[in-house]
Scaffold this motif. Structure first.
Motif, PDB file in Angstrom:
ATOM      1  N   TYR A 175       0.827  -1.207   0.000  1.00 38.13           N
ATOM      2  CA  TYR A 175       0.000   0.000   0.000  1.00 38.13           C
ATOM      3  C   TYR A 175       0.868   1.267   0.000  1.00 38.13           C
ATOM      4  CZ  TYR A 175      -3.481   3.393   1.684  1.00 38.13           C
ATOM      5  OH  TYR A 175      -4.296   4.483   1.836  1.00 38.13           O
ATOM      6  N   TYR A 176       1.868   1.312   0.864  1.00 33.67           N
ATOM      7  CA  TYR A 176       2.692   2.512   0.973  1.00 33.67           C
ATOM      8  C   TYR A 176       3.751   2.584  -0.130  1.00 33.67           C
ATOM      9  CZ  TYR A 176       0.471   3.547   5.414  1.00 33.67           C
ATOM     10  OH  TYR A 176      -0.458   3.844   6.379  1.00 33.67           O
ATOM     11  N   ASP A 177       4.219   1.432  -0.612  1.00 32.44           N
ATOM     12  CA  ASP A 177       5.146   1.467  -1.748  1.00 32.44           C
ATOM     13  C   ASP A 177       4.462   2.002  -2.998  1.00 32.44           C
ATOM     14  OD1 ASP A 177       7.240   0.555  -0.266  1.00 32.44           O
ATOM     15  OD2 ASP A 177       7.144  -1.519  -0.968  1.00 32.44           O
ATOM     16  N   LEU A 178       3.188   1.694  -3.172  1.00 37.24           N
ATOM     17  CA  LEU A 178       2.445   2.256  -4.301  1.00 37.24           C
ATOM     18  C   LEU A 178       2.308   3.770  -4.165  1.00 37.24           C
ATOM     19  CD1 LEU A 178      -0.356  -0.431  -4.801  1.00 37.24           C
ATOM     20  CD2 LEU A 178       1.439   0.178  -6.435  1.00 37.24           C
ATOM     21  N   GLN A 179       2.136   4.254  -2.933  1.00 38.75           N
ATOM     22  CA  GLN A 179       2.080   5.699  -2.732  1.00 38.75           C
ATOM     23  C   GLN A 179       3.420   6.356  -3.066  1.00 38.75           C
ATOM     24  OE1 GLN A 179       0.621   6.930   1.083  1.00 38.75           O
ATOM     25  NE2 GLN A 179      -1.405   6.023   0.787  1.00 38.75           N
ATOM     26  N   ALA A 180       4.510   5.716  -2.625  1.00 39.91           N
ATOM     27  CA  ALA A 180       5.836   6.264  -2.939  1.00 39.91           C
ATOM     28  C   ALA A 180       6.104   6.217  -4.437  1.00 39.91           C
ATOM     29  CB  ALA A 180       6.903   5.485  -2.171  1.00 39.91           C
ATOM     30  N   LEU A 181       5.709   5.100  -5.072  1.00 40.43           N
ATOM     31  CA  LEU A 181       5.877   4.996  -6.523  1.00 40.43           C
ATOM     32  C   LEU A 181       5.089   6.085  -7.234  1.00 40.43           C
ATOM     33  CD1 LEU A 181       6.843   3.443  -9.048  1.00 40.43           C
ATOM     34  CD2 LEU A 181       4.790   2.019  -8.822  1.00 40.43           C
ATOM     35  N   ASN A 182       3.880   6.329  -6.775  1.00 38.16           N
ATOM     36  CA  ASN A 182       3.058   7.379  -7.377  1.00 38.16           C
ATOM     37  C   ASN A 182       3.713   8.747  -7.218  1.00 38.16           C
ATOM     38  OD1 ASN A 182       0.470   8.245  -8.586  1.00 38.16           O
ATOM     39  ND2 ASN A 182       0.181   9.251  -6.615  1.00 38.16           N
TER      40      ASN A 182
END
Length: 449
Positions: A175-182
């Motif tokens: 969940y948070y890696d997707l936020q960082a990727l975004n």
């Protein structure tokens, strides 16, 4: 005249550069809500909440299914231990009589043979025997089998605890890696627009060549970060697919992960919960009971079992119809099961010694998780009011200042890098809080959050 024309050209170049920079930086002019994560291209996307994903994992995970079978196997062993030994039936007759040359002479002897007490036919013997286990072996075998089932049940709880922890932590990391990727993908898109506008300005003399090079270097850094996060996301997807036993390339997309703001429980409560609920500690305690039951069974095996039986023999003993009572037992002169008893005693001692060590491990786990959680809570609570808004303002003010040419490119990139790092630190802090909460739940096997 030439100086005036040159001044007008320079002014026109800076105006053009300002317009281009304003266009590409417009996305940073006002704070915006976070965009939806940009996910890799896959065949299908499964948007699923953590509770729904947990239900699917509990129903489909191979490790849980295998451990459930172990419980059933242990239950079957209890049934087997409770079964009594089967009786033994023995039959004997004369296959060939050399006096008469007959095979299987089962007919009734003649009157002449009866008078002479010469039985050339009619002989057979039947024996029925039953082993009786002494010293309570059967009940001790049942008790040991029940203890083995308890071990399997506790092992299932431990697998379930580890599985839930792995699921929760992997889901949160994703969940948070997707936020960082975004975050990094949006920053890369913005800086790529800035590179293009700077290249146009370079052709008219409104930008220096080093500015394009410096922006290219910054973009390379963003691309490296994007690649790293994509690799992490791929690993997390693989973990979730294994937990779900999912072979399809469906991308699992977390939908929400609300932050739990519950205060940490009192340390004494956490310690008591761990000592009461930890399955690995319960497993150690049950192993002690299991070893004691095994020792009790081995000691009972010093007493030999009793063999009883009935024998009926016709035309082959002292009487025409002989009915005998049988009883036999091994004499425990040399073999009194000494080796097995000694091995069971050492196993019991080893199990008892491991309990104290396991209790120390459990307490250490709780203390460590408790300290880590409080450290992250302190970090969250120490942030001043309006901190997140001021992070966003770094980007906004830097964009305005650079557009107005009040700051240079390097100063602008430094401020943007500060903004990116602050946003990434915020994402990581939220993840660390969630992970430390799950760690405390894991080491206590209690749902505090």
């Amino acid at each position: 005249m030439n100086r005036s024309v040159g001044a007008r050209i320079s002014q026109w170049n800076y105006s053009l550069l300002g317009l281009l920079l304003f266009t590409c930086l417009l996305g940073h002019a006002q704070p915006q809500a976070p965009a939806a994560p940009i996910i890799p291209s896959v065949t299908d996307t499964l948007r699923i909440s953590l509770p729904d994903l947990e239900q699917q994992v509990l129903a489909r995970n191979y490790s849980l299914l295998a451990q459930r079978y172990q419980i059933d196997i242990a239950g079957a062993a209890i049934t087997q231990a409770g079964l009594r030994l089967n009786p033994n039936l023995w039959f004997q007759t004369n296959l060939y009589n050399p006096n008469t040359g007959k095979i299987l002479p089962l007919g009734t002897p003649s009157q002449s043979d009866l008078e002479k007490q010469t039985f050339n036919s009619g002989y057979f013997a039947v024996q029925l025997q039953q082993v009786l286990m002494l010293a309570g072996k059967r009940s001790k075998m049942i008790a040991l089998a029940e203890s083995n089932r308890s071990l399997a049940q506790i092992a299932f709880r431990d697998v379930l605890r580890s599985l839930r922890y792995q699921l929760y932590t992997t889901y949160a990391n994703l969940y948070y890696d997707l936020q960082a990727l975004n975050l990094f993908q949006e920053e890369l898109a913005r800086q790529q627009r800035l590179v293009e506008s700077t290249r146009i300005a370079l052709q008219t003399g409104g930008a220096a060549p080093y500015e394009v090079t410096r922006l290219d270097v910054a973009n390379r850094d963003l691309q490296a970060n994007i690649s790293n996060y994509k690799n992490q996301i791929a690993d997390e997807q693989a973990t979730l697919r294994i937990l779900l036993r999912q072979a399809s390339p469906t991308f699992i997309l977390p939908t929400a992960l609300p932050q739990q703001t519950n205060p940490a429980p009192a340390l004494s409560v956490a310690l008591d919960s761990a000592l009461t609920n930890r399955p690995d500690l319960a497993l150690t305690q049950e192993q002690i009971a299991n070893a004691q039951r095994s020792l009790s069974l081995e000691r009972a095996r010093r007493t030999p079992d009793l063999m009883t039986g009935l024998l009926y023999e016709r035309y082959g003993n002292a009487y025409t119809n002989f009915l005998g009572l049988q009883a036999s037992i091994d004499l425990p002169v040399r073999n009194r099961n000494q080796g097995a008893i000694r091995a069971a005693e050492l196993t019991a001692k080893n199990a008892g010694a491991g309990l104290e060590n396991m209790q120390a491990v459990v307490q250490s786990d709780v203390l460590n998780a408790y300290d880590v959680l409080n450290a992250y809570y302190e970090q969250v609570n120490s942030r001043p009011p309006g901190y997140l808004d001021r992070i966003q303002n770094i980007s906004v003010e830097a964009s305005k200042a650079y557009n107005a040419r009040n700051i240079g490119l390097l100063d602008y990139l430094d401020k943007i890098r500060t903004y990116q790092q602050a946003q990434l630190n915020h994402i990581n802090l939220l993840n660390n809080v969630f992970q430390s909460q799950q760690q405390l739940d894991f080491v206590t096997n209690t749902k505090f959050f």
